[in-house]
Design an enzyme around this catalytic site. Structure first.
Site, PDB file in Angstrom:
ATOM      1  N   HIS A   1       0.830  -1.190   0.000  1.00  0.00           N
ATOM      2  CA  HIS A   1       0.000   0.000   0.000  1.00  0.00           C
ATOM      3  C   HIS A   1       0.877   1.256   0.000  1.00  0.00           C
ATOM      4  O   HIS A   1       1.226   1.767   1.053  1.00  0.00           O
ATOM      5  CB  HIS A   1      -0.907   0.016   1.229  1.00  0.00           C
ATOM      6  CG  HIS A   1      -1.795  -1.194   1.311  1.00  0.00           C
ATOM      7  ND1 HIS A   1      -1.331  -2.432   1.680  1.00  0.00           N
ATOM      8  CD2 HIS A   1      -3.120  -1.359   1.061  1.00  0.00           C
ATOM      9  CE1 HIS A   1      -2.338  -3.312   1.659  1.00  0.00           C
ATOM     10  NE2 HIS A   1      -3.423  -2.692   1.287  1.00  0.00           N
TER      11      HIS A   1
ATOM     12  N   HIS B   1      -4.050   3.169  -3.384  1.00  0.00           N
ATOM     13  CA  HIS B   1      -4.257   2.729  -2.002  1.00  0.00           C
ATOM     14  C   HIS B   1      -3.566   1.410  -1.711  1.00  0.00           C
ATOM     15  O   HIS B   1      -2.773   1.327  -0.778  1.00  0.00           O
ATOM     16  CB  HIS B   1      -5.756   2.605  -1.704  1.00  0.00           C
ATOM     17  CG  HIS B   1      -6.040   2.269  -0.279  1.00  0.00           C
ATOM     18  ND1 HIS B   1      -5.827   1.013   0.262  1.00  0.00           N
ATOM     19  CD2 HIS B   1      -6.504   3.024   0.736  1.00  0.00           C
ATOM     20  CE1 HIS B   1      -6.149   1.014   1.532  1.00  0.00           C
ATOM     21  NE2 HIS B   1      -6.557   2.219   1.843  1.00  0.00           N
TER      22      HIS B   1
ATOM     23  N   GLU C   1     -17.422  -3.782  24.196  1.00  0.00           N
ATOM     24  CA  GLU C   1     -16.640  -5.013  24.300  1.00  0.00           C
ATOM     25  C   GLU C   1     -15.421  -4.991  23.370  1.00  0.00           C
ATOM     26  O   GLU C   1     -14.315  -5.346  23.776  1.00  0.00           O
ATOM     27  CB  GLU C   1     -17.517  -6.229  23.980  1.00  0.00           C
ATOM     28  CG  GLU C   1     -18.669  -6.459  24.952  1.00  0.00           C
ATOM     29  CD  GLU C   1     -19.885  -5.619  24.635  1.00  0.00           C
ATOM     30  OE1 GLU C   1     -19.885  -4.913  23.599  1.00  0.00           O
ATOM     31  OE2 GLU C   1     -20.858  -5.644  25.421  1.00  0.00           O
TER      32      GLU C   1
ATOM     33  N   HIS D   1     -28.616 -14.386  24.604  1.00  0.00           N
ATOM     34  CA  HIS D   1     -27.607 -14.247  25.651  1.00  0.00           C
ATOM     35  C   HIS D   1     -26.978 -15.579  26.065  1.00  0.00           C
ATOM     36  O   HIS D   1     -26.051 -15.590  26.861  1.00  0.00           O
ATOM     37  CB  HIS D   1     -28.220 -13.575  26.888  1.00  0.00           C
ATOM     38  CG  HIS D   1     -28.466 -12.107  26.713  1.00  0.00           C
ATOM     39  ND1 HIS D   1     -29.218 -11.607  25.673  1.00  0.00           N
ATOM     40  CD2 HIS D   1     -28.060 -11.026  27.426  1.00  0.00           C
ATOM     41  CE1 HIS D   1     -29.265 -10.282  25.756  1.00  0.00           C
ATOM     42  NE2 HIS D   1     -28.572  -9.905  26.799  1.00  0.00           N
TER      43      HIS D   1
END
Lengths: 667, 667
Positions: free
Chosen positions: B34, B271, B417, B479
């Site tokens: 890059h 890029h 998290e 959960h």
């Protein structure tokens, strides 16, 4: 303590308190749940459902309903209360009494697959924001695709209630940033700003200026100073939000968590635990609530139940409008009905067959599949998390989905994998779209929270995951998946498919599109692969099948994806030595597991115990197929940066190694 | 096209172009990489390294160095060029010529474990921002803990270069929000705002006002309008950022990606791909660069290499200051040296032993371990992602880590998290801390990107993951972890440990703390467990060991965590029937796999083929241990919302089922 309301109990207050006490009582009976949010957010939810939300309780699937998302899913008693009070059949008072019990329609967090009227599955925080962006995208897209002058058949809003927790999650940031970029004017979120999260005051960890942040994303931001009492301000804010059509809106509603509880209002103590008998009684006294548990005052119920007539009327009006549309645009109407019913057009899968003749990398074969499907499945649309030209997901000839071109089908998700997953979930659950989203396989880790929900919520989204092994090369171990395939195979109700060549890539798409109730995780190579003589579309659709065979095989080599070629070549060498070798291609363990015992015995006979698996990834899980006497070829370390073929060879993915391992197993 | 610079080539320009052309040439030689970011960000990086960054190239591990993080890790040639130019031994010109080749110190993305001078492993976008917040937290904490009036022995900055991609990722949002909350004044980020990401212009997907967003987080935001040419403005912005001590700073530097390339500057084409020979030549002409590939002009090199003397002098000064500190505060100095060397104090593990006498849930046993370790391991610190009182991670008697109390050791990560994981990685790699972070096991999915990097980057962080099965109950399938344990076991260089009782919980912490080069994923129950007669600390540390035995066992039941109790009871029933049954506890497959063949044969003899595994989670991976003739008890579907014991029983986690399955296996 919050003082008892001094003003007279209006009918509105009675309604709001009905929500509160159904929630309080249900949590109390279950001795489990989150009463705080329903108590604090009841006023905004009441105003929304009473004055704004377009819905028909007796037909929760009416296609032009407004979508409501409770992103703060732990507060689900708010939603169950409203569904019950407004007359949905899916939540009876008995269901509310069975809150959080086995087999009830009122589980601990809202689940679209359990409860009619629940649009998306929430609870894992932030997901609902992504889902809502997806719902609003689907609305905008279908409106652009189907509406005609004088015929607005797709015209509904997406409303969200979210909390502090959602606003702390990065997934919500990603989705909100994209929602602002896309100027989704019909997305309106109410932020229940109660300054409390589970651990206590938001002062502990969350002191940013949320409204300013959303303004930075390009959202219209409105504030309601007193979300506990000022119903007019809530209604005014919602009306203002609707009036801004070129920006999504965030309404910051300041509330008191657990409003009405003398001892616990405004504290974390009311967030995630039942109030307890004494405090329930004190709250009843404080709010002047004279009714027994689960009793709803008749006046309140009758006000709520006006939703039934109102909803029926709204749908009837829409049906009339749709009939007019159908008359003027019969083909479009038929197409709209088809896609909203989730039906696939006759013979769609044939469009993929020519792709089986191509020979290149499976990511380019995937691109060919996308291009082949594009004309026959207009509801199929998606894009990449800023890797379109690596994932090969840009479909030529289609417009970008952007503000001003919502009819476009090429999506630009930005570098927002987790948001992309949640947005796909919302798009799919809206109906009328089959979404795909792409990134490098290794970055499945970034969006796993959303992938799990695709599986749990029974969403047939396609995850296009390219650069599927260390063969990606130079980018190195940060970008080389090793354990990723195994980590996806363990997700229940999902399909992980890693095709070996053109036939198998076609099969992968045929399976993925056909599976409307579970997501597909499609792993594609960066590098070119050869089409192999023994592969077939039909075989690959069984998950595992024989590619090379010999009478009475003494050894079976099982391989997936690019390693199938190694297995086939190794088998040739071993066959030349007089060994009877079978090669099984297993692009999808899950599909294979679902075959009949007879079929499985025909592919992997119990009597043939000498087996070798080959996959350029973790060996974890392969012992199930190779058994106690077999060997697994794979890698259980991270990769390394170097050209792909070098890395591949260094980690043992060579014909020689497959041959040598096979000889060892043969003994 | 960017016009050739009209002004005379200053020494500074020569230096900046040296960075650019080393990067261009290395990418060109590798035909991979890059070049765009190094070409555009070279000016800001030069100003930073030349005027601001405190470092000693000849001692990359000097503890009081400033930390530099290239969060946009794909631009690693920027960093390798600087490391080489400023005189680090880890990156020679030969290494630069070996960019992205097997065994080189210049892999495709920066890897702290490969290259001295690289502080953290980046590439997966956004992680570096989290790492930097962690590095700055560690600095602030150690400064608060060790500095004394007149003795600033911990006093350094954390600098970051990040790009558009990082700013799109939710993980960066989470970390930046927490960094703002914590007012980390010594964290300074330079945002290479070049308006290009891989897919093209940021107009495609990313049009938010990034500076305003950071202001909303509480950051100090400075802008540099011309980051290509205006070195003074860059220096001024950095100086201003340093002057603001109660806020982290974001410097928004507007640059041109691929600056200097006539055809590709300002485009996505530069890029992530080599420029190509013609464009390299055109860029040389355009920037007036007359040197051969990999040649660095002597004037430039000599300017860069001033860093060696400057660094040596800075470190010598610090050494003097540290000597004075050591004299005044010998105990503190010794402690500081110990923790910065990553050494554990003698006998620390004994502090855990009393916990083995307790009997409760393993999450409460974990809390007891945290409390026991707290006094003996002052470098051990952490917290929860807003679930402190569910994860049981709050250590009583310790202060919160907050602005004004950076000496505190209880962290409030908020509902972030993924950010938490990346912050832990930064804290650990800073040195001087052993971090832990906690959430529900199922939400490991939210931070898996960071957990993978803990493993890859050899970071001994502790992930405390409670509510480890469907026994969590009412919260329901969103959960309830099912597949999570298996998904963690597949991550290379990590330990997943699921203890059954107090002995095994103690063992889990002893192992996790001792393993300073790999993370531990610790799974704990919500519900109470009984201490079992056959368990032991020593046995558990082997990963798998015999808990119940019989002479010449005909059946082996293998279990983990809370299911070990079912196995033990089932064995009792089967023994009463005259069956010879062995029970093996396997809290950690990874630790077991590392034992000698002899040991493994003593626990799971090849000759005993009748085996049953029991774990309240996915069966994936268990066939390796039960073999072809065994049976696996687990669940490969999602869970359901109901009280834990109900769900547990419904999914077959009962003594009866273990007995029945065992009988079936026994035949």
């Amino acid at each position: 303590m919050v003082a008892a309301p001094s003003k007279p109990q209006t009918l509105e207050t009675l309604c709001i308190n009905s929500i509160r006490f159904l929630s309080i009582d249900a949590v109390e009976k279950a001795k489990s749940g989150h009463p705080g949010l329903p108590m604090g957010a009841a006023p905004m939810a009441f105003v929304l459902f009473d004055q704004f939300l377009k819905f028909n309780p007796k037909n929760p699937k009416w296609v032009d309903r407004d979508r409501f998302v409770l992103s703060a899913g732990h507060g689900c008693m708010l939603q169950y209360s409203l569904l019950h009070l407004t007359g949905y059949d899916s939540v009876t008072i008995e269901d509310i009494k069975q809150f959080r019990q086995w087999g009830s329609s009122t589980p601990g967090h809202p689940e679209n697959f359990e409860t009619d009227g629940v649009e998306v599955t929430t609870g894992p925080l932030g997901q609902g924001v992504g889902n809502a962006v997806g719902l609003a995208i689907a609305e905008a897209h279908l409106a652009a695709r189907f509406n005609k002058p004088g015929h607005n058949i797709v015209d509904h809003y997406t409303y969200v209630i979210l909390g502090d927790g959602c606003n702390m999650e990065g997934i919500a940031s990603e989705a909100a940033s994209l929602g602002g970029h896309l100027k989704l004017g019909k997305l309106i979120m109410m932020y229940d700003s109660n300054s409390i999260s589970i651990d206590g005051s938001t002062d502990l960890a969350f002191t940013e200026d949320v409204g300013k942040r959303y303004e930075a994303y390009g959202w219209h931001v409105v504030k309601v100073a007193d979300g506990n009492e000022d119903l007019d301000a809530i209604a005014k804010a919602l009306a203002e939000a609707k009036s801004v059509t070129d920006k999504p809106s965030l309404i910051v509603v300041t509330t008191t968590i657990g409003y009405g509880s003398p001892k616990k209002a405004g504290t974390a103590g009311v967030h995630g635990a039942a109030l307890g008998g004494d405090e329930v009684a004190a709250t009843r006294a404080n709010l002047g609530w004279e009714y027994e548990p689960f009793d709803v005052p008749a006046d309140a119920l009758s006000r709520f139940r006006q939703a039934i007539d109102k909803g029926a009327k709204a749908e009837a009006e829409w049906n009339e409008r749709f009939a007019a549309y159908e008359k003027a645009y019969p083909a479009e109407a038929a197409e709209f009905k088809r896609i909203m019913a989730g039906e696939l057009p006759e013979g769609w899968e044939k469009a993929l067959e020519p792709v089986a003749q191509k020979e290149t990398s499976t990511r380019l074969l995937s691109e060919a599949c996308l291009n082949a499907l594009s004309p026959v499945l207009p509801e199929f649309l998606g894009g990449s998390a800023d890797l379109a030209h690596s994932n090969m997901t840009y479909v030529k000839g289609l417009a970008d989905f952007q503000y001003g071109s919502y009819e476009g089908r090429n999506f630009r998700f930005g570098v927002r994998e987790h948001g992309m997953g949640a947005i796909m979930n919302g798009m799919a659950l809206h109906g009328g779209t089959i979404p795909y989203g792409a990134t490098f396989l290794v970055f499945a880790d970034y969006m796993r929270g959303a992938m799990r929900l695709s599986a749990l919520a029974e969403i047939g989204a396609l995850y296009i995951l390219t650069h599927d092994s260390v063969m990606l090369g130079e980018d190195g171990p940060t970008h080389q998946p090793v354990e990723t395939i195994a980590s996806l195979r363990v997700i229940p109700n999902s399909l992980t498919i890693r095709p070996a060549d053109a036939n198998e890539t076609v099969a992968a798409y045929q399976v993925a599109i056909a599976n409307r109730k579970r997501p597909s995780f499609l792993a594609f190579t960066r590098q070119n692969v050869k089409n192999l003589a023994g592969t077939s579309i039909e075989g690959a659709k069984k998950g595992g099948y024989i590619v090379v065979d010999a009478p009475n095989p003494e050894l079976i080599i099982i391989a997936t994806g690019s390693e199938l070629a190694l297995a086939v070549k190794a088998a040739e060498i071993l066959a030349a030595e007089g060994k009877a070798v079978r090669v099984v291609s297993m692009p999808s363990q899950e599909l294979y597991n679902e075959q009949s015992d007879e079929y499985k015995e025909s592919v992997l006979p119990v009597s043939v115990k000498k087996r070798v698996s080959v996959e350029a990834g973790s060996t974890f899980g392969w012992h199930k197929y190779v058994g106690s006497e077999g060997a697994v070829i794979g890698m259980d370390t991270f990769g390394a940066s170097a050209p792909g073929p070098v890395v591949y060879e260094k980690f043992g993915f060579t014909v020689d190694n497959v041959v040598a391992t096979s000889r060892k197993v043969l003994g």
